[in-house]
Design a protein around this motif. Structure first.
Motif, PDB file in Angstrom:
ATOM      1  N   ALA A 235       0.735  -1.201   0.061  1.00 57.76           N
ATOM      2  CA  ALA A 235      -0.071  -0.072   0.093  1.00 57.76           C
ATOM      3  C   ALA A 235       0.940   1.251   0.144  1.00 57.76           C
ATOM      4  N   HIS A 236       1.892   1.251   0.832  1.00 59.93           N
ATOM      5  CA  HIS A 236       2.849   2.250   0.767  1.00 59.93           C
ATOM      6  C   HIS A 236       3.547   2.611  -0.438  1.00 59.93           C
ATOM      7  N   VAL A 237       3.939   1.582  -1.237  1.00 60.07           N
ATOM      8  CA  VAL A 237       4.440   1.904  -2.736  1.00 60.07           C
ATOM      9  C   VAL A 237       3.482   2.002  -3.779  1.00 60.07           C
ATOM     10  N   ASP A 238       1.937   1.456  -3.680  1.00 59.47           N
ATOM     11  CA  ASP A 238       0.984   2.015  -4.534  1.00 59.47           C
ATOM     12  C   ASP A 238       0.818   3.595  -4.165  1.00 59.47           C
ATOM     13  N   GLU A 239       0.947   4.094  -2.975  1.00 58.26           N
ATOM     14  CA  GLU A 239       0.616   5.356  -2.854  1.00 58.26           C
ATOM     15  C   GLU A 239       1.768   6.230  -3.429  1.00 58.26           C
ATOM     16  N   SER A 240       3.003   5.930  -3.067  1.00 56.86           N
ATOM     17  CA  SER A 240       4.191   6.518  -3.650  1.00 56.86           C
ATOM     18  C   SER A 240       4.263   6.679  -5.022  1.00 56.86           C
ATOM     19  N   HIS A 241       3.859   5.497  -5.673  1.00 51.96           N
ATOM     20  CA  HIS A 241       3.771   5.498  -7.285  1.00 51.96           C
ATOM     21  C   HIS A 241       2.875   6.361  -7.923  1.00 51.96           C
ATOM     22  N   GLU A 249      13.403   5.371  -1.263  1.00 52.88           N
ATOM     23  CA  GLU A 249      14.646   5.437  -0.317  1.00 52.88           C
ATOM     24  C   GLU A 249      14.268   4.433   0.926  1.00 52.88           C
ATOM     25  N   PHE A 250      15.354   3.819   1.088  1.00 50.13           N
ATOM     26  CA  PHE A 250      15.441   2.866   2.158  1.00 50.13           C
ATOM     27  C   PHE A 250      14.054   1.934   2.628  1.00 50.13           C
ATOM     28  N   PRO A 251      13.529   1.218   1.752  1.00 48.13           N
ATOM     29  CA  PRO A 251      12.327   0.504   1.985  1.00 48.13           C
ATOM     30  C   PRO A 251      12.906  -0.386   3.222  1.00 48.13           C
ATOM     31  N   THR A 252      11.806  -0.607   3.942  1.00 48.92           N
ATOM     32  CA  THR A 252      11.941  -1.383   5.315  1.00 48.92           C
ATOM     33  C   THR A 252      11.940  -2.974   5.047  1.00 48.92           C
ATOM     34  N   THR A 253      11.095  -3.358   4.092  1.00 50.36           N
ATOM     35  CA  THR A 253      11.136  -4.631   3.894  1.00 50.36           C
ATOM     36  C   THR A 253      11.190  -5.096   2.624  1.00 50.36           C
ATOM     37  N   ALA A 254      11.462  -6.584   2.262  1.00 47.14           N
ATOM     38  CA  ALA A 254      11.457  -6.906   0.910  1.00 47.14           C
ATOM     39  C   ALA A 254      10.161  -6.914   0.092  1.00 47.14           C
ATOM     40  N   GLU A 255       9.008  -6.999   0.842  1.00 46.36           N
ATOM     41  CA  GLU A 255       7.753  -6.637  -0.159  1.00 46.36           C
ATOM     42  C   GLU A 255       7.849  -5.481  -0.649  1.00 46.36           C
ATOM     43  N   ALA A 256       8.019  -4.587   0.189  1.00 41.60           N
ATOM     44  CA  ALA A 256       8.094  -2.877  -0.457  1.00 41.60           C
ATOM     45  C   ALA A 256       9.142  -2.808  -1.420  1.00 41.60           C
ATOM     46  N   ALA A 257      10.379  -3.248  -1.328  1.00 34.93           N
ATOM     47  CA  ALA A 257      11.428  -3.250  -2.275  1.00 34.93           C
ATOM     48  C   ALA A 257      11.014  -3.767  -3.865  1.00 34.93           C
ATOM     49  N   VAL A 258      10.675  -5.062  -3.421  1.00 35.83           N
ATOM     50  CA  VAL A 258      10.284  -5.691  -4.685  1.00 35.83           C
ATOM     51  C   VAL A 258       9.029  -5.267  -5.565  1.00 35.83           C
ATOM     52  N   ALA A 259       8.132  -4.576  -4.690  1.00 33.93           N
ATOM     53  CA  ALA A 259       6.998  -4.053  -5.418  1.00 33.93           C
ATOM     54  C   ALA A 259       7.510  -2.549  -6.123  1.00 33.93           C
ATOM     55  N   ILE A 284      15.268  -4.535   6.505  1.00 30.22           N
ATOM     56  CA  ILE A 284      15.805  -5.345   5.638  1.00 30.22           C
ATOM     57  C   ILE A 284      17.191  -5.108   5.223  1.00 30.22           C
ATOM     58  N   ALA A 285      18.054  -5.914   5.176  1.00 30.20           N
ATOM     59  CA  ALA A 285      19.422  -5.622   4.745  1.00 30.20           C
ATOM     60  C   ALA A 285      19.559  -5.552   3.468  1.00 30.20           C
ATOM     61  N   ALA A 286      20.360  -4.647   2.888  1.00 35.63           N
ATOM     62  CA  ALA A 286      20.671  -4.264   1.555  1.00 35.63           C
ATOM     63  C   ALA A 286      21.101  -5.423   0.797  1.00 35.63           C
ATOM     64  N   HIS A 287      22.138  -6.343   1.198  1.00 33.95           N
ATOM     65  CA  HIS A 287      22.711  -7.435   0.735  1.00 33.95           C
ATOM     66  C   HIS A 287      21.584  -8.556   0.346  1.00 33.95           C
ATOM     67  N   THR A 288      20.551  -8.613   1.048  1.00 33.47           N
ATOM     68  CA  THR A 288      19.500  -9.346   0.926  1.00 33.47           C
ATOM     69  C   THR A 288      18.651  -8.950  -0.517  1.00 33.47           C
ATOM     70  N   LEU A 289      18.514  -7.660  -0.541  1.00 35.49           N
ATOM     71  CA  LEU A 289      17.817  -7.020  -1.774  1.00 35.49           C
ATOM     72  C   LEU A 289      18.620  -7.208  -3.026  1.00 35.49           C
ATOM     73  N   ALA A 290      19.991  -7.199  -2.654  1.00 35.75           N
ATOM     74  CA  ALA A 290      20.930  -7.440  -3.674  1.00 35.75           C
ATOM     75  C   ALA A 290      20.857  -9.039  -4.323  1.00 35.75           C
ATOM     76  N   SER A 291      20.800  -9.820  -3.373  1.00 35.11           N
ATOM     77  CA  SER A 291      20.421 -11.206  -3.856  1.00 35.11           C
ATOM     78  C   SER A 291      19.350 -11.742  -4.480  1.00 35.11           C
ATOM     79  N   GLU A 292      18.159 -10.695  -4.168  1.00 30.95           N
ATOM     80  CA  GLU A 292      17.002 -10.870  -5.044  1.00 30.95           C
ATOM     81  C   GLU A 292      17.133 -10.079  -6.465  1.00 30.95           C
ATOM     82  N   GLY A 293      18.166  -9.413  -6.769  1.00 29.80           N
ATOM     83  CA  GLY A 293      18.277  -8.344  -7.893  1.00 29.80           C
ATOM     84  C   GLY A 293      17.395  -7.053  -8.063  1.00 29.80           C
ATOM     85  N   VAL A 294      16.880  -6.512  -6.761  1.00 34.71           N
ATOM     86  CA  VAL A 294      16.355  -5.590  -6.780  1.00 34.71           C
ATOM     87  C   VAL A 294      16.653  -4.363  -6.014  1.00 34.71           C
ATOM     88  N   LEU A 295      17.939  -4.199  -5.915  1.00 33.39           N
ATOM     89  CA  LEU A 295      18.646  -3.098  -5.362  1.00 33.39           C
ATOM     90  C   LEU A 295      19.083  -2.136  -6.589  1.00 33.39           C
TER      91      LEU A 295
END
Length: 378
Positions: A235-241, A249-259, A284-295
């Motif tokens: 919902a946060h991402v939908d609103e931002s978009h 900037e600095f999404p706090t969860t993988a869900e938000a980063a992927v979205a 969420i750690a930045a390296h975790t998002l890197a491993s998912e290719g969304v950084l």
């Protein structure tokens, strides 16, 4: 100027070769070394683009080096500028906070001093890096909208981010982490902390939604790029978009980063997060998002020297999709593209000769020299 015997980091690959600069611009990139008189031997070191920093509050600490000490503004700004260029950052979006969680804070007191020092230093050509203005808008503060509109009447902004640091959501979904951070930072007693939480929750309910909408509307009208901050949910991402934000900037969860990544927003994480191996807020750690290719973008945030280190660390991670070229793009090409800077951020003919020569020293990247527009700045 000719740089030779270098590992030149291009957008998609690293080549061993030479690079020529003319009139402040990159002229040519060639495989192989040259022996022309005056050519600079880079000793097999790396040549990377000058880095583009979209969100740093590093300037603040120089304006108030100790509580109650207001350092002369232009002098403070010049020290900040020197620290940025020595870290390989050639384009800086100085993040200046409008509104704060603490009434009468040094951050608020320094607001106009920092803006004026930035503008004066640019006009007097005192800076080594390019400095642009990033306005961070704390929408839970009652005076934020008025201060934002007043500032835009006296200066121009090149980036605006919208944030709400009230407890129980976004960066501080954990109330325990919220108490730990703010009680430690401001030395609040238990009773003061309780009142602080109640006050911040109340002001967020009063102002955040309205201020976010009005600030975003103004930025869209003026074509100022927008960034969300600490998105945690779909919902946060939908609103931002929906507000046409181009950076998350600095999404706090993988869900938000992927979205956010799926919607084409540049997902920005902190370089200190990479260097330290995780978030200081428990998110969420930045390296975790890197491993998912969304950084997509790295920011030095509060520690300038972390930026180049973090890019190399991302490239060295075993479980990610980032070559060195792609990792360096996180601190150069990607941030430049996100805010519409089409003349920098990559090593390519016709681009600004903003360049960094560095070498790996054990697990640290040692910067030898930095050039801005083809002129040595460090």
């Amino acid at each position: 100027m000719i740089l030779t015997n270098a590992q030149i980091v291009l957008s998609n690959e690293v080549i061993k070769g030479s690079l020529t600069v003319n009139n402040g611009m990159i002229d040519s990139i060639d495989h192989g070394n040259v022996t022309l008189p005056g050519a600079i031997d880079c000793q097999d070191g790396y040549i990377t683009p000058g880095m583009v920093e979209l969100h740093t509050d590093n300037m603040e600490k120089h304006f108030t080096p100790r509580p109650g000490v207001a350092w002369p503004a232009v002098s403070a700004f010049k020290v900040h500028d020197a620290q940025m260029i020595s870290s390989g950052i050639t384009t800086v979006f100085d993040a200046i906070s409008i509104g704060d969680v603490i009434q009468g804070s040094e951050r608020l007191n320094n607001l106009t001093r920092m803006v004026d020092a930035l503008n004066e230093s640019r006009e007097r050509k005192l800076t080594r890096a390019d400095h642009l203005l990033h306005l961070r808008c704390e929408v839970s503060h009652k005076d934020t909208l008025e201060m934002f509109n007043t500032l835009l009447e006296r200066t121009s902004a090149q980036l605006v981010s919208v944030m709400d640091h009230s407890p129980g959501q976004r960066q501080f979904a954990s109330l325990e982490k919220y108490r730990e951070y703010y009680q430690g930072k401001y030395k609040l007693s238990d009773s003061e902390m309780k009142a602080f939480v109640e006050r911040q929750t109340h002001t967020s309910q009063l102002y955040s939604d309205q201020y976010r909408k009005e600030i975003c509307h103004t930025c869209n009208r003026l074509s100022i790029p927008l960034a969300s901050h600490d998105d945690a949910t779909q919902a946060h991402v939908d609103e931002s978009h929906s507000f046409n934000m181009v950076i998350a900037e600095f999404p706090t969860t993988a869900e938000a980063a992927v979205a956010a990544h799926k919607k084409g927003m540049g997902v920005m994480m902190g370089a200190p997060n990479v260097v330290r191996g995780g978030s200081h807020s428990g998110n969420i750690a930045a390296h975790t998002l890197a491993s998912e290719g969304v950084l997509d973008i790295l920011s030095s945030d509060y520690y300038p020297a972390s930026l180049l280190d973090a890019a190399f660390k991302i490239a060295q991670l075993a479980s990610n999709q980032y070559s060195l070229a792609k990792a360096i793009a996180l601190v150069s090409q990607k941030p430049a593209d996100a805010v519409g800077l089409k003349d920098r951020g990559r090593i390519q003919s016709g681009y600004k000769a903003d360049l960094v020569w560095s070498a790996l020293e054990d697990d640290h990247v040692h910067i030898e020299h930095v050039w801005k527009n083809g002129n040595r700045a460090f």
